[in-house]
Design an enzyme around this catalytic site. Structure first.
Site, short mmCIF file in Angstrom:
data_model
loop_
_atom_site.label_atom_id
_atom_site.label_comp_id
_atom_site.label_asym_id
_atom_site.label_seq_id
_atom_site.Cartn_x
_atom_site.Cartn_y
_atom_site.Cartn_z
N GLY A 9 16.89 28.70 -2.94
CA GLY A 9 17.70 27.27 -2.24
C GLY A 9 18.50 26.68 -1.33
N ASN A 11 17.80 26.79 1.67
CA ASN A 11 16.86 25.80 2.81
C ASN A 11 16.36 24.81 2.34
OD1 ASN A 11 16.04 27.41 5.44
ND2 ASN A 11 15.48 28.71 3.92
N LEU A 91 -0.44 29.93 -2.24
CA LEU A 91 -1.58 28.93 -2.46
C LEU A 91 -2.79 29.07 -2.37
CD1 LEU A 91 0.58 26.03 -0.18
CD2 LEU A 91 1.69 27.81 -2.68
N ASN A 105 6.09 25.84 5.91
CA ASN A 105 6.90 27.11 5.61
C ASN A 105 7.70 27.72 5.51
OD1 ASN A 105 6.97 29.55 3.03
ND2 ASN A 105 6.54 30.56 4.22
N HIS A 107 9.66 31.25 6.73
CA HIS A 107 9.09 32.58 6.94
C HIS A 107 10.11 33.48 7.75
CE1 HIS A 107 7.13 36.47 6.33
NE2 HIS A 107 7.34 37.04 7.90
N SER A 139 10.70 31.31 11.89
CA SER A 139 9.98 30.81 11.83
C SER A 139 9.04 29.34 11.15
CB SER A 139 8.13 31.64 11.98
OG SER A 139 8.10 32.78 12.90
N ASP A 148 0.81 33.83 6.15
CA ASP A 148 1.37 33.27 6.72
C ASP A 148 0.89 33.23 8.25
OD1 ASP A 148 3.81 34.00 5.63
OD2 ASP A 148 3.69 36.48 5.71
C1 GRF Z 1 14.29 33.18 3.35
O1 GRF Z 1 14.39 34.13 3.45
C2 GRF Z 1 13.15 31.90 3.50
O2 GRF Z 1 12.89 32.42 5.06
C3 GRF Z 1 11.76 32.49 2.85
O3 GRF Z 1 12.11 32.81 1.88
C4 GRF Z 1 13.66 32.69 1.69
C5 GRF Z 1 14.33 31.35 1.49
O4 GRF Z 1 15.58 31.67 0.96
N1 GRF Z 1 10.96 32.11 2.92
P1 GRF Z 1 16.76 30.45 0.73
O5 GRF Z 1 15.69 30.31 -1.38
O6 GRF Z 1 15.80 29.51 1.10
O7 GRF Z 1 17.68 30.35 0.24
#
Ligand code: GRF
Length: 194
Positions: A9, A11, A91, A105, A107, A139, A148
């Protein structure tokens, strides 16, 4: 908005911070959902005072039933947009159709390169390093039925150095994700005029 996450988490944390600081205005994170009971994302959300939900796939007959339940919870929480942040589930139509063009999303590659089925987490960075390309990145894209494959909204590039390993590249890309995702969400919300 809601954030769906299965892992650490980081992000999610960047987005919470951006909302708190007013960088992403006119929104609130009403719910954080995880399909993993021990996802650190749930701890981060609770610490930030955000409602959380853990949903267990095995409680449902199939993926569609699982996603119908998620949609009900999102409706109850009056969620307008869905942010996937390390959500390790594909999904299905009930969710995709309920939030058409409103699911984002992130990626960890420059899509369309190194995306698609089986391309997630470290597997992406391993494939990138193995291929010998000199640039990777991240992205943010709209989510549709193609894995994706939805329209890319924005990307940040990261140079690959000869000494880079999948791990060092992952760390560099993740750092950029934390800048890119809040920015794109901010623009997305402003364009939708929510
Ligand atoms: C990130 O690298 C994102 O691009 C991918 O999953 C990872 C999530 O990391 N979809 P976090 O849980 O946000 O640390």
């Amino acid at each position: 908005m809601t954030i769906l996450a299965s892992g650490s988490g980081s992000n999610l944390a960047a987005i919470i911070n951006a909302v708190d600081k007013g960088f992403i205005p006119n929104t609130q994170i009403s719910l954080v959902i995880s399909n993993k009971k021990d996802a650190y994302a749930l701890v981060r959300a609770k610490n930030a005072g955000i409602s959380t939900l853990y949903a267990k796939k095995s409680d449902f007959a199939d993926n569609e039933e699982f996603d119908k339940y998620i949609v009900k919870k999102l409706r109850d929480a009056q969620v307008d947009i869905v942010i996937l942040a390390g959500y390790l589930r594909i999904l299905t139509l009930p969710l995709l159709e309920s939030y058409k063009n409103r699911i984002l999303n992130i990626h960890p590659s420059l899509l369309p390169d190194f995306g698609g089925k089986g391309m997630y987490g470290m597997k992406v960075h391993e494939a990138v390093i193995k291929s010998g390309v000199s640039t990777s990145g991240c992205s943010v894209h709209l989510v549709n039925e193609e894995i994706d494959g939805g329209r890319v909204l924005s990307q940040i590039s990261v140079p690959i150095m000869p000494e880079d390993t999948p791990e060092s590249l992952a760390a560099k890309v993740l750092k950029e994700e934390h800048t890119l995702y809040p920015k794109v969400i901010r623009e997305f919300i402003s364009d939708l005029k929510l």
